[in-house]
Structures are given as C-alpha cells and as structure tokens.
Design a protein around this motif. Structure first.
Motif, PDB file in Angstrom:
ATOM      1  N   HIS A 103       0.703  -1.133   0.152  1.00  0.00           N
ATOM      2  CA  HIS A 103       0.171   0.023  -0.006  1.00  0.00           C
ATOM      3  C   HIS A 103       0.924   1.198   0.014  1.00  0.00           C
ATOM      4  O   HIS A 103       0.616   2.285   0.889  1.00  0.00           O
ATOM      5  CB  HIS A 103      -1.108  -0.027   1.099  1.00  0.00           C
ATOM      6  CG  HIS A 103      -1.983  -0.935   1.015  1.00  0.00           C
ATOM      7  ND1 HIS A 103      -3.206  -0.871   0.175  1.00  0.00           N
ATOM      8  CD2 HIS A 103      -2.025  -2.429   1.189  1.00  0.00           C
ATOM      9  CE1 HIS A 103      -4.022  -1.849   0.001  1.00  0.00           C
ATOM     10  NE2 HIS A 103      -3.291  -2.906   0.817  1.00  0.00           N
ATOM     11  N   GLU A 106       0.073   3.258  -4.727  1.00  0.00           N
ATOM     12  CA  GLU A 106      -1.163   4.498  -4.904  1.00  0.00           C
ATOM     13  C   GLU A 106      -0.875   5.754  -4.301  1.00  0.00           C
ATOM     14  O   GLU A 106      -1.678   6.743  -4.666  1.00  0.00           O
ATOM     15  CB  GLU A 106      -2.447   3.678  -4.211  1.00  0.00           C
ATOM     16  CG  GLU A 106      -2.451   3.728  -2.733  1.00  0.00           C
ATOM     17  CD  GLU A 106      -1.877   2.267  -2.294  1.00  0.00           C
ATOM     18  OE1 GLU A 106      -2.130   1.830  -0.842  1.00  0.00           O
ATOM     19  OE2 GLU A 106      -1.117   1.708  -2.838  1.00  0.00           O
ATOM     20  N   HIS A 107       0.105   5.931  -3.425  1.00  0.00           N
ATOM     21  CA  HIS A 107       0.249   7.190  -3.166  1.00  0.00           C
ATOM     22  C   HIS A 107       1.447   7.863  -3.991  1.00  0.00           C
ATOM     23  O   HIS A 107       1.644   9.259  -3.724  1.00  0.00           O
ATOM     24  CB  HIS A 107       1.056   7.375  -1.740  1.00  0.00           C
ATOM     25  CG  HIS A 107       0.061   6.681  -0.665  1.00  0.00           C
ATOM     26  ND1 HIS A 107      -1.260   7.006  -0.129  1.00  0.00           N
ATOM     27  CD2 HIS A 107      -0.093   5.298  -0.270  1.00  0.00           C
ATOM     28  CE1 HIS A 107      -1.685   6.263   0.643  1.00  0.00           C
ATOM     29  NE2 HIS A 107      -0.866   5.357   0.567  1.00  0.00           N
ATOM     30  N   THR A 146     -10.746   3.532   5.223  1.00  0.00           N
ATOM     31  CA  THR A 146     -10.920   3.272   3.932  1.00  0.00           C
ATOM     32  C   THR A 146     -11.291   2.070   3.497  1.00  0.00           C
ATOM     33  O   THR A 146     -10.812   1.092   3.740  1.00  0.00           O
ATOM     34  CB  THR A 146      -9.468   3.436   3.457  1.00  0.00           C
ATOM     35  OG1 THR A 146      -8.920   4.634   3.904  1.00  0.00           O
ATOM     36  CG2 THR A 146      -9.194   3.426   1.870  1.00  0.00           C
ATOM     37  N   TYR A 149     -11.737   3.947  -2.503  1.00  0.00           N
ATOM     38  CA  TYR A 149     -10.430   4.348  -2.704  1.00  0.00           C
ATOM     39  C   TYR A 149     -10.221   5.898  -2.536  1.00  0.00           C
ATOM     40  O   TYR A 149      -9.274   6.351  -1.772  1.00  0.00           O
ATOM     41  CB  TYR A 149     -10.003   4.409  -4.377  1.00  0.00           C
ATOM     42  CG  TYR A 149      -8.715   4.631  -4.708  1.00  0.00           C
ATOM     43  CD1 TYR A 149      -7.595   3.807  -4.334  1.00  0.00           C
ATOM     44  CD2 TYR A 149      -8.671   5.773  -5.348  1.00  0.00           C
ATOM     45  CE1 TYR A 149      -6.224   3.894  -4.734  1.00  0.00           C
ATOM     46  CE2 TYR A 149      -7.022   6.289  -5.786  1.00  0.00           C
ATOM     47  CZ  TYR A 149      -6.320   5.395  -5.717  1.00  0.00           C
ATOM     48  OH  TYR A 149      -4.761   6.085  -5.829  1.00  0.00           O
ATOM     49  N   ASP A 152      -9.288   7.924   1.434  1.00  0.00           N
ATOM     50  CA  ASP A 152      -7.945   8.284   1.732  1.00  0.00           C
ATOM     51  C   ASP A 152      -7.563   9.406   0.886  1.00  0.00           C
ATOM     52  O   ASP A 152      -7.343   9.244  -0.312  1.00  0.00           O
ATOM     53  CB  ASP A 152      -6.959   7.130   1.503  1.00  0.00           C
ATOM     54  CG  ASP A 152      -5.668   7.561   2.434  1.00  0.00           C
ATOM     55  OD1 ASP A 152      -5.304   8.446   2.468  1.00  0.00           O
ATOM     56  OD2 ASP A 152      -4.906   6.358   2.688  1.00  0.00           O
ATOM     57  N   HIS A 155      -4.497   9.226  -1.421  1.00  0.00           N
ATOM     58  CA  HIS A 155      -4.487   8.165  -2.659  1.00  0.00           C
ATOM     59  C   HIS A 155      -4.363   9.237  -3.757  1.00  0.00           C
ATOM     60  O   HIS A 155      -5.249  10.000  -4.085  1.00  0.00           O
ATOM     61  CB  HIS A 155      -5.574   7.402  -2.770  1.00  0.00           C
ATOM     62  CG  HIS A 155      -5.502   6.317  -1.970  1.00  0.00           C
ATOM     63  ND1 HIS A 155      -6.576   5.450  -1.506  1.00  0.00           N
ATOM     64  CD2 HIS A 155      -4.581   5.539  -1.025  1.00  0.00           C
ATOM     65  CE1 HIS A 155      -6.241   4.458  -0.490  1.00  0.00           C
ATOM     66  NE2 HIS A 155      -4.849   4.750  -0.411  1.00  0.00           N
ATOM     67  N   PRO A 159      -6.747   4.157  -8.783  1.00  0.00           N
ATOM     68  CA  PRO A 159      -6.067   2.783  -8.261  1.00  0.00           C
ATOM     69  C   PRO A 159      -4.902   2.302  -9.284  1.00  0.00           C
ATOM     70  O   PRO A 159      -5.205   2.388 -10.656  1.00  0.00           O
ATOM     71  CB  PRO A 159      -6.855   1.846  -7.906  1.00  0.00           C
ATOM     72  CG  PRO A 159      -8.231   2.731  -7.665  1.00  0.00           C
ATOM     73  CD  PRO A 159      -8.057   3.909  -8.667  1.00  0.00           C
TER      74      PRO A 159
END
Length: 224
Positions: A103, A106-107, A146, A149, A152, A155, A159
């Motif tokens: 994870h 996605e940032h 979360t 999507y 958050d 993000h 995705p």
C-alpha cells in the motif's frame, strides 16, 4: 517471544494465506528484507519475529516510528524527502532476498518508474510482495479506515492498473507466483459478511471487510 503482537502476526498468517505475514513466514532464516514505505513498526516487528535473524531495511518519507523502537527492530532506517526517494533507494549498496511494497504505490504519481527502480535491489531468486487497492475500489461504499479508494485523501489519481503492474513486473524479470486482483481469502470473506453489517451502521472498517469486498490487489513474485 510470543506476545500479543506476535500472536496477531501468526493468526493473520494462518487465516490469510497470501497476506504479508504469511509471505514473511515463508522466507528463509537470515533473509535480508527491504520494506518500501515502511510506515509504522508492525512490519519490522513481524520480520524480526517471523524471519529469525533477518536484516530489515525500511525506507519512508516520514518518520512514523519512535527512535527507541526503530533502534530495536530496524537495522537500517532511511527517511528522505519525496523527491529523493528513488535516489535514496538507488544508493543502497546491497541487494535483498525479499522486498515488500504494501500500500505504497497508490500514493505515487510516477508508479512505474518507482516500481522499476526498487526492483533493481532484488536478488536473483529474491521474493517480492506487492499490494495496493483494487481498481474496483472506486465503486465501493465509504468507511472510516478506507474502503472506497477516495476515502483516503493521500491516494493519488486512480488505483494502480493491475494488468499494467503485472506486465511491468514480467518485463523486469519477475516471475509471478501468485496474483489476485481482488483478494478474498475464504475465512476472512465469511467473517466480513457478518462484520460488514456492523460497519454499515458504525461507518467504520473491521477485520474481514476488505476481504468481503476484495479491496486489496496482491501480487507475489520471484526474480529470475
């Protein structure tokens, strides 16, 4: 030592056969592990418990871990600015038996370059664990913690594209050992059916809810 945290790691490794903790449990003793976007102390603790005599290196853009804990569980802790993230990884002199990226992508906006950059630090025969929100999560209901999507705010974009990630890994000599676009292990899926009824009322996440909806994409690979 078996404490509460270690029992949780073992429990999750058993009921979720392709989760991060199960992945760690299968690594050989004394493995070297690189954690991309290491976040809090949980993964470092799990590494030291599940992979005996392991070497753990965590990289992140912000210190989330108290120095007393990082000194105890982390062999090398790299904190850097966002624009220096790739460069700091490139400067690491060793290659690793395993890389975890859970994870994180996605940032990022430049996902493929970042992925290709840290894959260079994986040994031949080394193992990769990669997880991120599923593409379908943009249509899921909102939950605190979360589930949709966009719950958050950190993000970015949409995705990650599952097939694009798979193709990028293969182009970088990663043999796919396991892949799931929407990870839904049976026991947690069943638990999630019950837990989600409560979450609808409380508007909060709970164990099994991600698995009920298939929030998480998981890919496990090996460098060839």
């Amino acid at each position: 030592m078996i404490n509460k945290s270690n029992l949780v790691f073992l429990f999750k490794a058993i009921i979720s056969p392709y989760c991060k903790y199960n992945f760690l449990q299968k690594l050989q003793k004394s493995s070297t592990i690189l954690d991309i976007g290491c976040g809090n102390i949980k993964t470092a603790k799990a590494c030291k418990f599940l992979v005996k005599d392991s070497y753990y290196c965590g990289v992140d853009i912000k210190r989330h871990i108290k120095r007393s804990l990082s000194d105890k569980y982390i062999d090398k802790y790299i904190i850097c600015d966002v624009d220096q993230f790739d460069n700091e990884i490139s400067l690491i002199k060793r290659k690793f038996d395993a890389i975890i990226c859970s994870h994180v992508i996605e940032h990022c906006e430049d996902r493929i370059p970042k992925l290709e950059n840290f894959l260079k630090k994986l040994k031949t025969g080394g193992k990769l664990y990669l997880s991120f929100p599923s593409e379908e999560s943009i249509n899921f209901p909102s939950r605190s913690g979360t589930l949709n999507y966009f719950d958050d705010p950190t993000h970015l974009l949409k995705p990650p594209e599952f097939n694009l990630i798979i193709n990028t890994l293969r182009e970088n000599s990663i043999k796919i050992k396991y892949k799931s676009k929407r990870y839904r292990p049976f026991l947690l899926f069943v638990l999630g059916q019950l837990a989600d009824l409560i979450c609808v009322i409380r508007k909060k996440g709970s164990l099994g809810v991600w698995e009920k909806w298939g929030f998480e994409s998981i890919i496990i690979g090996e460098k060839i």
